[in-house]
Design an enzyme around this catalytic site. Structure first.
Site, PDB file in Angstrom:
ATOM      1  CD  GLU A 168      36.294  45.751  37.664  1.00 50.85           C
ATOM      2  OE1 GLU A 168      35.426  45.136  37.018  1.00 50.85           O
ATOM      3  OE2 GLU A 168      37.332  45.219  38.110  1.00 50.85           O
TER       4      GLU A 168
ATOM      5  CD  GLU B 280      41.356  45.887  31.463  1.00 51.11           C
ATOM      6  OE1 GLU B 280      40.159  45.644  31.617  1.00 51.11           O
ATOM      7  OE2 GLU B 280      42.257  45.285  32.086  1.00 51.11           O
TER       8      GLU B 280
ATOM      9  CG  ASP C 246      40.484  44.395  39.695  1.00 54.99           C
ATOM     10  OD1 ASP C 246      41.615  44.146  40.149  1.00 54.99           O
ATOM     11  OD2 ASP C 246      39.959  43.753  38.772  1.00 54.99           O
TER      12      ASP C 246
ATOM     13  CG  HIS D 248      41.725  47.288  37.144  1.00 56.72           C
ATOM     14  ND1 HIS D 248      42.330  46.992  35.947  1.00 56.72           N
ATOM     15  CD2 HIS D 248      40.579  46.565  37.171  1.00 56.72           C
ATOM     16  CE1 HIS D 248      41.569  46.119  35.285  1.00 56.72           C
ATOM     17  NE2 HIS D 248      40.511  45.838  36.012  1.00 56.72           N
TER      18      HIS D 248
ATOM     19  CG  HIS E 277      37.313  42.019  41.094  1.00 53.74           C
ATOM     20  ND1 HIS E 277      36.979  42.542  39.860  1.00 53.74           N
ATOM     21  CD2 HIS E 277      36.300  41.159  41.442  1.00 53.74           C
ATOM     22  CE1 HIS E 277      35.807  42.025  39.482  1.00 53.74           C
ATOM     23  NE2 HIS E 277      35.381  41.203  40.425  1.00 53.74           N
TER      24      HIS E 277
ATOM     25  NE  ARG F 243      43.273  41.429  36.225  1.00 55.94           N
ATOM     26  CZ  ARG F 243      42.480  42.046  35.365  1.00 55.94           C
ATOM     27  NH1 ARG F 243      42.794  42.045  34.084  1.00 55.94           N
ATOM     28  NH2 ARG F 243      41.402  42.671  35.768  1.00 55.94           N
TER      29      ARG F 243
ATOM     30  CD  GLU G 105      37.998  40.196  37.633  1.00 57.42           C
ATOM     31  OE1 GLU G 105      36.876  40.296  37.144  1.00 57.42           O
ATOM     32  OE2 GLU G 105      38.797  41.155  37.715  1.00 57.42           O
TER      33      GLU G 105
HETATM   34  C1  LER Z   1      38.619  43.611  33.651  1.00 55.58           C
HETATM   35  O1  LER Z   1      39.935  44.009  33.673  1.00 55.58           O
HETATM   36  C2  LER Z   1      38.114  43.389  35.008  1.00 55.58           C
HETATM   37  O2  LER Z   1      38.735  43.682  35.991  1.00 55.58           O
HETATM   38  C3  LER Z   1      36.782  42.820  35.096  1.00 55.58           C
HETATM   39  O3  LER Z   1      36.365  42.733  36.414  1.00 55.58           O
HETATM   40  C4  LER Z   1      35.878  43.707  34.253  1.00 55.58           C
HETATM   41  O4  LER Z   1      34.695  43.143  33.934  1.00 55.58           O
HETATM   42 MN    MN Z   2      38.030  43.271  38.021  1.00 49.93          MN
END
Ligand code: LER
Ligand code: MN
Length: 271
Positions: A153, A159, A186, A189, A212, A218, A247
């Site tokens: 990921e 991060e 994700d 991100h 994600h 978020r 997520e």
């Molecule tokens: C952390 O920001 C994230 O997106 C998780 O999926 C990472 O383990």
């Molecule tokens: Mn994630």
């Protein structure tokens, strides 16, 4: 595409982007009731999954396991695959190997997210990427013996400083010999880092292994400002058949976030 919702069993991750918390039994019951295909589990360690007999619990609800996270190795034990200390790197690999063994019973891929670490503190980017590549290759080999994949990921700049965009991470994965490491894309991100989310997904194509499903802030999809139309069009174009896994932050509460994520899943996958 299939739906999934996240469940964290890691108290130290409190404040993180997981829908359900602390209780796998209750999380699975809610997921099944809301019609999810699967849950994505973030355990404290491999033993957590055995203790709660996750395979049996999921089976009793007709749920699949979309993926198992390994980030507790970082948030709980400060282990990273690119740590300057060789002993810590070894323990980090060991931690993920055990998660892979436990994920085997659930037939679920294992996520390498925050365990990737970062370069700096006397470690060059080149050195960190060598260690990351070596660790990912070895772990992928281990996962392959159980018929599993790894999901790498790319995280946003706050991060990690290793890979923040899908394209550069895809090039890195292609340079490794492993065939069973895919990208975990994700959308949160990506919203911070990509110039164009749909174009990035299209370019990654068959390397997209997991998504994600999170809005720009978020929160559940639909509660931020990410333009989902082009993203879903791109996923269809690359014939993505994996999970859209919620997520997201449990806002305003876990159930509301899970309900909204499921409504958005239907909205975007049935049009
Ligand atoms: C952390 O920001 C994230 O997106 C998780 O999926 C990472 O383990
Ligand atoms: Mn994630």
């Amino acid at each position: 595409m299939k739906s999934a919702v996240t469940i964290s069993l890691v108290p130290e991750a409190r404040g993180g982007p997981f829908v359900f918390w602390d209780d796998l039994v209750a999380g699975c019951a809610h997921a099944a009731e809301l019609g999810y295909d699967a849950v994505e589990i973030f355990p404290s360690s491999a033993e957590t999954l055995a203790v709660v007999n996750a395979a049996r619990l999921l089976g009793s609800h007709g749920l699949q396991c979309a993926a198992v996270g390994s980030g507790a190795g970082w948030v709980k034990h400060q282990l990273r695959l690119t740590d300057p200390d060789a002993g810590i790197r070894r323990r980090a690999v060991g931690f993920v190997r055990e998660i892979i063994d436990a994920a085997g019973d659930l037939n679920a891929p294992v996520i390498i997210g925050s365990m990737q670490g970062r370069w700096g503190d006397g470690v060059t980017r080149e050195q960190a990427l060598d260690w990351l590549g070596e660790a990912l290759s070895g772990l992928a080999e281990h996962a392959e013996t159980r018929g599993l994949a790894l999901l790498y990921e790319p995280l946003n700049r706050y991060e990690t400083n290793l890979f923040n965009r899908q394209g550069e991470a895809a090039a890195f994965l292609r340079s490794l010999r492993s065939q069973n490491i895919k990208l975990l894309c994700d959308l949160f991100h990506m919203n911070l880092e990509e110039a164009n989310l749909a174009a990035a997904l299209r370019a990654a194509g068959p390397l997209v292994g997991h998504v994600h499903f999170a809005d720009s802030n978020r929160q559940a999809i639909g509660w931020g400002h990410t333009d989902m139309g082009p993203i879903l069009a791109a996923l269809r174009e690359i014939q993505y058949a994996g999970y859209l896994s919620a997520e997201v932050l449990p806002l305003p509460d876990s159930l509301a976030a899970a309900r909204q994520s499921m409504e958005s899943f239907h909205r975007w996958t049935t049009t």
